[in-house]
Design a protein around this motif. Structure first.
Motif, PDB file in Angstrom:
ATOM      1  N   TYR A 225      -2.912  48.741  13.815  1.00 50.17           N
ATOM      2  CA  TYR A 225      -3.774  47.753  14.447  1.00 50.17           C
ATOM      3  C   TYR A 225      -4.575  46.995  13.400  1.00 50.17           C
ATOM      4  N   MET A 226      -4.809  45.691  13.651  1.00 51.86           N
ATOM      5  CA  MET A 226      -5.680  44.886  12.814  1.00 51.86           C
ATOM      6  C   MET A 226      -7.064  44.844  13.465  1.00 51.86           C
ATOM      7  N   GLU A 227      -8.087  45.314  12.756  1.00 54.00           N
ATOM      8  CA  GLU A 227      -9.450  45.271  13.274  1.00 54.00           C
ATOM      9  C   GLU A 227     -10.195  44.108  12.615  1.00 54.00           C
ATOM     10  N   HIS A 228     -10.608  43.139  13.413  1.00 56.67           N
ATOM     11  CA  HIS A 228     -11.354  41.990  12.906  1.00 56.67           C
ATOM     12  C   HIS A 228     -12.832  42.158  13.236  1.00 56.67           C
ATOM     13  N   SER A 229     -13.680  41.919  12.246  1.00 57.88           N
ATOM     14  CA  SER A 229     -15.115  42.163  12.368  1.00 57.88           C
ATOM     15  C   SER A 229     -15.829  40.963  12.984  1.00 57.88           C
ATOM     16  N   ILE A 230     -16.472  41.192  14.123  1.00 55.62           N
ATOM     17  CA  ILE A 230     -17.196  40.148  14.830  1.00 55.62           C
ATOM     18  C   ILE A 230     -18.242  39.480  13.939  1.00 55.62           C
ATOM     19  N   CYS A 231     -18.881  40.261  13.071  1.00 57.44           N
ATOM     20  CA  CYS A 231     -19.963  39.725  12.239  1.00 57.44           C
ATOM     21  C   CYS A 231     -19.510  38.568  11.357  1.00 57.44           C
ATOM     22  N   MET A 232     -18.210  38.445  11.137  1.00 55.70           N
ATOM     23  CA  MET A 232     -17.687  37.394  10.265  1.00 55.70           C
ATOM     24  C   MET A 232     -17.368  36.109  11.013  1.00 55.70           C
ATOM     25  N   PHE A 233     -17.586  36.120  12.349  1.00 55.94           N
ATOM     26  CA  PHE A 233     -17.261  34.956  13.169  1.00 55.94           C
ATOM     27  C   PHE A 233     -18.462  34.400  13.942  1.00 55.94           C
ATOM     28  N   VAL A 234     -19.487  35.223  14.185  1.00 54.05           N
ATOM     29  CA  VAL A 234     -20.590  34.792  15.034  1.00 54.05           C
ATOM     30  C   VAL A 234     -21.628  34.012  14.237  1.00 54.05           C
ATOM     31  N   GLU A 235     -22.401  33.199  14.969  1.00 52.00           N
ATOM     32  CA  GLU A 235     -23.453  32.400  14.339  1.00 52.00           C
ATOM     33  C   GLU A 235     -24.627  33.290  13.944  1.00 52.00           C
ATOM     34  N   ASN A 236     -25.451  32.763  13.061  1.00 47.79           N
ATOM     35  CA  ASN A 236     -26.672  33.447  12.618  1.00 47.79           C
ATOM     36  C   ASN A 236     -26.386  34.827  12.025  1.00 47.79           C
ATOM     37  N   SER A 237     -25.222  34.951  11.395  1.00 47.35           N
ATOM     38  CA  SER A 237     -24.859  36.192  10.715  1.00 47.35           C
ATOM     39  C   SER A 237     -24.664  35.890   9.236  1.00 47.35           C
ATOM     40  N   ARG A 238     -25.322  36.657   8.396  1.00 49.74           N
ATOM     41  CA  ARG A 238     -25.168  36.431   6.954  1.00 49.74           C
ATOM     42  C   ARG A 238     -23.752  36.760   6.482  1.00 49.74           C
ATOM     43  N   ALA A 239     -22.999  37.459   7.322  1.00 49.81           N
ATOM     44  CA  ALA A 239     -21.620  37.812   6.971  1.00 49.81           C
ATOM     45  C   ALA A 239     -20.610  36.791   7.496  1.00 49.81           C
ATOM     46  N   LYS A 240     -21.071  35.710   8.097  1.00 47.15           N
ATOM     47  CA  LYS A 240     -20.153  34.740   8.698  1.00 47.15           C
ATOM     48  C   LYS A 240     -19.279  34.089   7.622  1.00 47.15           C
ATOM     49  N   LEU A 241     -17.975  34.178   7.816  1.00 48.04           N
ATOM     50  CA  LEU A 241     -17.017  33.616   6.875  1.00 48.04           C
ATOM     51  C   LEU A 241     -16.014  32.691   7.551  1.00 48.04           C
ATOM     52  N   PHE A 242     -15.826  32.874   8.856  1.00 47.45           N
ATOM     53  CA  PHE A 242     -14.746  32.197   9.558  1.00 47.45           C
ATOM     54  C   PHE A 242     -15.249  31.527  10.831  1.00 47.45           C
ATOM     55  N   GLY A 243     -14.414  30.670  11.397  1.00 45.82           N
ATOM     56  CA  GLY A 243     -14.747  29.976  12.627  1.00 45.82           C
ATOM     57  C   GLY A 243     -13.823  30.366  13.763  1.00 45.82           C
ATOM     58  N   PRO A 244     -14.032  29.783  14.958  1.00 44.31           N
ATOM     59  CA  PRO A 244     -13.210  30.120  16.126  1.00 44.31           C
ATOM     60  C   PRO A 244     -11.715  29.912  15.893  1.00 44.31           C
ATOM     61  N   ALA A 245     -11.335  28.831  15.228  1.00 44.94           N
ATOM     62  CA  ALA A 245      -9.908  28.584  14.991  1.00 44.94           C
ATOM     63  C   ALA A 245      -9.288  29.685  14.133  1.00 44.94           C
ATOM     64  N   ASP A 246     -10.065  30.215  13.188  1.00 45.69           N
ATOM     65  CA  ASP A 246      -9.574  31.316  12.348  1.00 45.69           C
ATOM     66  C   ASP A 246      -9.331  32.564  13.193  1.00 45.69           C
ATOM     67  N   LEU A 247     -10.252  32.833  14.111  1.00 45.80           N
ATOM     68  CA  LEU A 247     -10.101  34.002  14.970  1.00 45.80           C
ATOM     69  C   LEU A 247      -8.850  33.874  15.834  1.00 45.80           C
TER      70      LEU A 247
END
Length: 310
Positions: A225-247
């Motif tokens: 399974y591929m586990e994708h971290s929500i913290c990298m997609f949501v707003e106001n997160s210092r870990a944000k790296l990606f956007g909705p299209a990436d998800l």
């Protein structure tokens, strides 16, 4: 009441319904050597109030099974199940069968290969900050990590790694790749499958791990399974790296049947875990992902990994 207000309420109710029975395999609550914005009890209470079926505490330095079991006993009226596991970092003795054995005996549900102690992690962050490790940032300065790998000098899996795999297979719990590089995870999961491991998970494959789309598809064909971290997609997160299209792209690469979402939240300067979940489910609805597929990625797949199928 305006149409906009009605629409917002309708979306709110839809998101809440989709989160009933959710399972989060990646909760970073405290106490921890790292700063956290909520503790284990608060994470339990918030997940229970949202109707989650289970959450799994992840700490990079200690196993959390005792906390999980004591909190379930202390709050018997809360329905959410609590679990944890062991990360094979320096603090737990590195890649060693004794830590895995203890994890199993204490009811652990997952073993993460090295994360912050992984050579891959250390090398990546050293390259970002030549002066010192940029991450993780602990409350107090800790002893410098010894870089860990699962490969020997010849590029083969170490015997100790194989011993760990055998214990994981026997207990039928989750083997997670941690922060090992994809070049380490390929032989790791090939060997794991050959030795009878049935529950396999790659954490944030496009962060630190360097998985390509082809890599993810290859792993998925092995049952990983591929586990994708929500913290990298949501707003106001210092870990944000990606956007909705990436998800959406990452989901499409292996499909919802092999995709697990985990919050990876509890870190500072980021939303609380349940708030992050609400945002990601709303994002998935905006992306026209079906409710059935959302349920797979936020609940069913992770429940199966924890042996919680109804």
């Amino acid at each position: 009441m305006s149409a906009a207000t009605l629409d917002a309420r309708s979306r709110d109710e839809q998101v809440s319904a989709l989160l009933k029975g959710a399972v989060d395999l990646h909760v970073h609550s405290g106490p921890s050597a790292m700063p956290r914005i909520l503790d284990h009890e608060e994470a339990q209470a918030q997940a229970d109030a949202a109707g989650f079926r289970a959450i799994l505490y992840k700490d990079h330095f200690y196993p959390g099974m005792a906390h999980a079991q004591m909190l379930e006993k202390a709050y018997p009226d809360r329905k959410v199940r609590l679990f944890s596991g062991t990360a094979l970092n320096n603090a737990t003795g590195g890649v060693n069968r004794y830590a895995v054995d203890l994890c199993v005996k204490l009811g652990g549900k997952i073993v993460w290969m090295p994360t912050f102690s992984a050579k891959n992690h250390i090398d990546k962050y050293a390259a970002k900050n030549k002066q010192a490790m940029a991450f993780p940032s602990t409350r107090e300065k800790m002893v410098a990590p010894t870089p860990l790998t699962v490969l020997d000098a010849n590029g083969k899996l170490t015997d100790e790694t194989k011993a760990c795999i055998d214990l994981i297979a026997e207990a039928d719990i989750i083997l997670a790749g941690g922060h090992l590089h994809v070049s380490e995870q390929v032989p790791l999961f090939e060997e794991a499958k050959a030795r009878g491991v049935r529950k396999m998970l790659i954490n944030h494959p496009t962060y630190l791990i360097d998985c390509t789309d082809a890599d993810m598809q290859s792993f998925a064909s092995m049952g990983v399974y591929m586990e994708h971290s929500i913290c990298m997609f949501v707003e106001n997160s210092r870990a944000k790296l990606f956007g909705p299209a990436d998800l959406k792209h990452l989901i499409d690469v292996v499909g919802p049947d092999r995709t697990v979402l985990g919050s990876d939240l509890g870190l500072t300067e980021a939303p609380l875990p349940v708030a992050g979940w609400r945002e990601i489910v709303s994002m998935l609805l905006d992306l026209q992902v079906s409710e059935a597929d959302i349920r797979k990625m936020v609940a069913t797949n992770a429940a199966r990994l924890l042996n919680l199928e109804s």
